[in-house]
Design a protein around this motif. Structure first.
Motif, PDB file in Angstrom:
ATOM      1  N   LEU A  11       0.831  -1.190  -0.149  1.00 16.40           N
ATOM      2  CA  LEU A  11       0.011   0.162  -0.118  1.00 16.40           C
ATOM      3  C   LEU A  11       0.842   1.161   0.145  1.00 16.40           C
ATOM      4  CD1 LEU A  11      -2.324  -0.996   2.788  1.00 16.40           C
ATOM      5  CD2 LEU A  11      -3.070  -1.293   0.325  1.00 16.40           C
ATOM      6  N   GLU A  12       0.118   2.484  -0.307  1.00 13.09           N
ATOM      7  CA  GLU A  12       0.838   3.936  -0.153  1.00 13.09           C
ATOM      8  C   GLU A  12       2.268   3.707  -0.874  1.00 13.09           C
ATOM      9  OE1 GLU A  12       0.845   4.861   4.120  1.00 13.09           O
ATOM     10  OE2 GLU A  12      -1.062   4.064   4.328  1.00 13.09           O
ATOM     11  N   ASP A  13       2.235   3.465  -2.164  1.00 16.31           N
ATOM     12  CA  ASP A  13       3.305   3.422  -2.961  1.00 16.31           C
ATOM     13  C   ASP A  13       4.486   2.855  -2.571  1.00 16.31           C
ATOM     14  OD1 ASP A  13       4.571   4.454  -5.601  1.00 16.31           O
ATOM     15  OD2 ASP A  13       5.480   6.095  -4.396  1.00 16.31           O
ATOM     16  N   ALA A  14       4.095   1.543  -1.784  1.00 20.10           N
ATOM     17  CA  ALA A  14       5.007   0.563  -1.233  1.00 20.10           C
ATOM     18  C   ALA A  14       5.862   1.196   0.015  1.00 20.10           C
ATOM     19  CB  ALA A  14       6.335   0.325  -2.393  1.00 20.10           C
ATOM     20  N   HIS A  15       5.098   2.198   0.526  1.00 25.07           N
ATOM     21  CA  HIS A  15       5.611   2.544   2.084  1.00 25.07           C
ATOM     22  C   HIS A  15       4.898   1.870   3.103  1.00 25.07           C
ATOM     23  CE1 HIS A  15       7.018   5.919  -0.381  1.00 25.07           C
ATOM     24  NE2 HIS A  15       8.045   6.162   0.747  1.00 25.07           N
ATOM     25  N   ARG A  16       3.861   1.080   2.665  1.00 25.24           N
ATOM     26  CA  ARG A  16       2.973   0.407   3.718  1.00 25.24           C
ATOM     27  C   ARG A  16       2.728  -1.187   3.365  1.00 25.24           C
ATOM     28  NH1 ARG A  16      -1.497   2.605   7.956  1.00 25.24           N
ATOM     29  NH2 ARG A  16      -2.238   0.654   8.650  1.00 25.24           N
ATOM     30  N   PHE A  17       3.091  -1.992   4.317  1.00 28.75           N
ATOM     31  CA  PHE A  17       2.891  -3.538   3.904  1.00 28.75           C
ATOM     32  C   PHE A  17       1.925  -3.996   5.060  1.00 28.75           C
ATOM     33  CE2 PHE A  17       6.590  -2.110   1.519  1.00 28.75           C
ATOM     34  CZ  PHE A  17       6.912  -3.020   0.480  1.00 28.75           C
ATOM     35  N   ASN A  18       0.814  -4.673   4.773  1.00 31.57           N
ATOM     36  CA  ASN A  18      -0.233  -5.148   5.748  1.00 31.57           C
ATOM     37  C   ASN A  18      -0.221  -6.424   5.473  1.00 31.57           C
ATOM     38  OD1 ASN A  18      -0.728  -2.544   6.338  1.00 31.57           O
ATOM     39  ND2 ASN A  18      -2.955  -2.550   5.792  1.00 31.57           N
ATOM     40  N   PHE A  19      -0.367  -7.407   6.510  1.00 30.25           N
ATOM     41  CA  PHE A  19      -0.577  -8.773   6.549  1.00 30.25           C
ATOM     42  C   PHE A  19      -1.350  -9.200   7.792  1.00 30.25           C
ATOM     43  CE2 PHE A  19       3.460  -8.089   8.627  1.00 30.25           C
ATOM     44  CZ  PHE A  19       3.572  -9.105   9.614  1.00 30.25           C
ATOM     45  N   VAL A  20      -1.620 -10.561   7.694  1.00 30.78           N
ATOM     46  CA  VAL A  20      -2.344 -10.818   9.023  1.00 30.78           C
ATOM     47  C   VAL A  20      -1.609 -12.196   9.608  1.00 30.78           C
ATOM     48  CG1 VAL A  20      -4.482 -12.120   9.797  1.00 30.78           C
ATOM     49  CG2 VAL A  20      -4.770 -10.468   7.979  1.00 30.78           C
ATOM     50  N   SER A  21      -1.254 -11.675  10.847  1.00 30.38           N
ATOM     51  CA  SER A  21      -0.598 -12.791  11.780  1.00 30.38           C
ATOM     52  C   SER A  21      -1.505 -14.143  12.042  1.00 30.38           C
ATOM     53  CB  SER A  21       0.024 -11.917  12.860  1.00 30.38           C
ATOM     54  OG  SER A  21       0.308 -13.054  13.713  1.00 30.38           O
ATOM     55  N   VAL A  22      -1.319 -15.250  11.786  1.00 30.83           N
ATOM     56  CA  VAL A  22      -2.287 -16.328  12.015  1.00 30.83           C
ATOM     57  C   VAL A  22      -1.682 -17.141  12.945  1.00 30.83           C
ATOM     58  CG1 VAL A  22      -3.687 -18.337  11.117  1.00 30.83           C
ATOM     59  CG2 VAL A  22      -3.071 -16.033   9.641  1.00 30.83           C
ATOM     60  N   ILE A  32       5.652  -0.465   8.178  1.00 29.22           N
ATOM     61  CA  ILE A  32       5.662   0.845   7.385  1.00 29.22           C
ATOM     62  C   ILE A  32       7.166   1.464   7.288  1.00 29.22           C
ATOM     63  CG2 ILE A  32       4.790   3.173   7.795  1.00 29.22           C
ATOM     64  CD1 ILE A  32       2.672   2.308   9.531  1.00 29.22           C
ATOM     65  N   PHE A  33       7.628   2.249   6.106  1.00 26.20           N
ATOM     66  CA  PHE A  33       8.761   2.817   5.808  1.00 26.20           C
ATOM     67  C   PHE A  33       8.126   4.234   5.736  1.00 26.20           C
ATOM     68  CE2 PHE A  33       8.974  -1.469   4.291  1.00 26.20           C
ATOM     69  CZ  PHE A  33       9.997  -2.306   4.725  1.00 26.20           C
ATOM     70  N   GLN A  34       9.160   4.975   6.761  1.00 31.42           N
ATOM     71  CA  GLN A  34       8.778   6.576   6.670  1.00 31.42           C
ATOM     72  C   GLN A  34      10.134   7.042   6.278  1.00 31.42           C
ATOM     73  OE1 GLN A  34       7.400   6.633  10.988  1.00 31.42           O
ATOM     74  NE2 GLN A  34       5.294   7.683  10.065  1.00 31.42           N
ATOM     75  N   ARG A  35      10.182   7.918   5.480  1.00 28.35           N
ATOM     76  CA  ARG A  35      11.282   8.802   5.113  1.00 28.35           C
ATOM     77  C   ARG A  35      11.869   9.705   6.262  1.00 28.35           C
ATOM     78  NH1 ARG A  35      12.144  11.411  -0.686  1.00 28.35           N
ATOM     79  NH2 ARG A  35      14.467  11.828  -0.460  1.00 28.35           N
ATOM     80  N   ILE A  36      12.993   9.708   6.344  1.00 27.88           N
ATOM     81  CA  ILE A  36      13.749  10.428   7.423  1.00 27.88           C
ATOM     82  C   ILE A  36      14.205  11.401   6.775  1.00 27.88           C
ATOM     83  CG2 ILE A  36      15.677  10.568   9.128  1.00 27.88           C
ATOM     84  CD1 ILE A  36      15.517   7.497   9.306  1.00 27.88           C
ATOM     85  N   GLN A  40      17.683   9.748   1.920  1.00 27.58           N
ATOM     86  CA  GLN A  40      17.419   8.426   1.284  1.00 27.58           C
ATOM     87  C   GLN A  40      17.429   7.282   2.735  1.00 27.58           C
ATOM     88  OE1 GLN A  40      16.448   7.811  -1.860  1.00 27.58           O
ATOM     89  NE2 GLN A  40      16.882  10.090  -2.065  1.00 27.58           N
ATOM     90  N   PHE A  41      17.274   7.729   3.713  1.00 26.42           N
ATOM     91  CA  PHE A  41      17.127   6.949   5.023  1.00 26.42           C
ATOM     92  C   PHE A  41      15.548   6.726   5.290  1.00 26.42           C
ATOM     93  CE2 PHE A  41      21.509   8.188   5.274  1.00 26.42           C
ATOM     94  CZ  PHE A  41      22.096   7.193   5.688  1.00 26.42           C
ATOM     95  N   TYR A  42      15.099   5.466   5.453  1.00 29.24           N
ATOM     96  CA  TYR A  42      13.667   5.254   5.884  1.00 29.24           C
ATOM     97  C   TYR A  42      13.786   4.531   7.170  1.00 29.24           C
ATOM     98  CZ  TYR A  42      12.271   6.585   1.141  1.00 29.24           C
ATOM     99  OH  TYR A  42      11.960   7.327   0.203  1.00 29.24           O
ATOM    100  N   ASN A  43      12.859   4.771   8.145  1.00 27.45           N
ATOM    101  CA  ASN A  43      12.769   4.439   9.357  1.00 27.45           C
ATOM    102  C   ASN A  43      11.609   3.280   9.206  1.00 27.45           C
ATOM    103  OD1 ASN A  43      12.799   4.009  12.395  1.00 27.45           O
ATOM    104  ND2 ASN A  43      10.595   4.340  12.228  1.00 27.45           N
ATOM    105  N   LEU A  44      11.940   1.726   9.796  1.00 28.42           N
ATOM    106  CA  LEU A  44      10.944   0.696   9.328  1.00 28.42           C
ATOM    107  C   LEU A  44      10.243   0.433  10.836  1.00 28.42           C
ATOM    108  CD1 LEU A  44      11.689  -2.802   8.343  1.00 28.42           C
ATOM    109  CD2 LEU A  44      10.551  -2.315  10.487  1.00 28.42           C
ATOM    110  N   ALA A  45       8.676   0.376  10.782  1.00 30.00           N
ATOM    111  CA  ALA A  45       8.215   0.240  12.022  1.00 30.00           C
ATOM    112  C   ALA A  45       7.145  -1.051  11.737  1.00 30.00           C
ATOM    113  CB  ALA A  45       7.274   1.355  12.397  1.00 30.00           C
TER     114      ALA A  45
END
Length: 146
Positions: A11-22, A32-36, A40-45
């Motif tokens: 999602l969101e131009d490849a800045h967010r990836f959703n999945f379900v933990s089973v 989520i990848f947020q640009r700092i 060209q650095f991105y924080n991963l959450a």
């Protein structure tokens, strides 16, 4: 990482990836990848998506599928870097214990990861090439040979 992983939605131009933990229950999760700044650095959450849509990075789910979740996070990193190969992803656990888990996972997969990625650890105010024997506050990963 050869571990099985969950299917995810980009999602969101490849800045967010959703999945379900089973596991013991179904838990909606997101990476989520947020640009700092303008770098060209991105924080991963990694977060749980609560029923009201808010994100929770602190809850310990104990859903019984930790390896599969972290394999999914690694697949999200790989996909993100395919979209933005010039980027470096910075990450740490929301707690010291979670940061230690990241360290353990990197060590466990280090040889294979180093084939395609550059891995760094942050300590004493700077990043250095990842050393399995060192203790780090955070980590960074980027594509090798880019």
């Amino acid at each position: 990482m050869d571990q099985a992983f969950y299917a995810f939605v980009i999602l969101e131009d490849a800045h967010r990836f959703n999945f379900v933990s089973v596991g013991k229950q179904l838990i909606n999760k997101t990476v989520i990848f947020q640009r700092i700044g303008q770098t060209q650095f991105y924080n991963l959450a990694l977060a749980d998506i609560k029923d009201d849509g808010t994100l929770d990075v602190l809850t310990v789910s104990n859903n019984g599928d930790t390896k599969k979740i972290f394999a999914t996070v690694f697949q999200c990193i790989t996909n993100f870097l395919q979209f933005r190969p010039e980027s470096t992803i910075v990450f740490m656990g929301s707690t010291k214990e979670r940061t230690n888990i990241y360290h353990w996972l990197i060590c466990r997969n280090l040889e294979k990861a180093r084939l395609n990625f550059l891995l760094y650890g942050y300590t004493d105010g700077y990043f250095e090439t990842f050393n399995p024997e060192a203790c780090y506050e955070s980590f960074a990963i980027s594509l090798k040979n880019y």
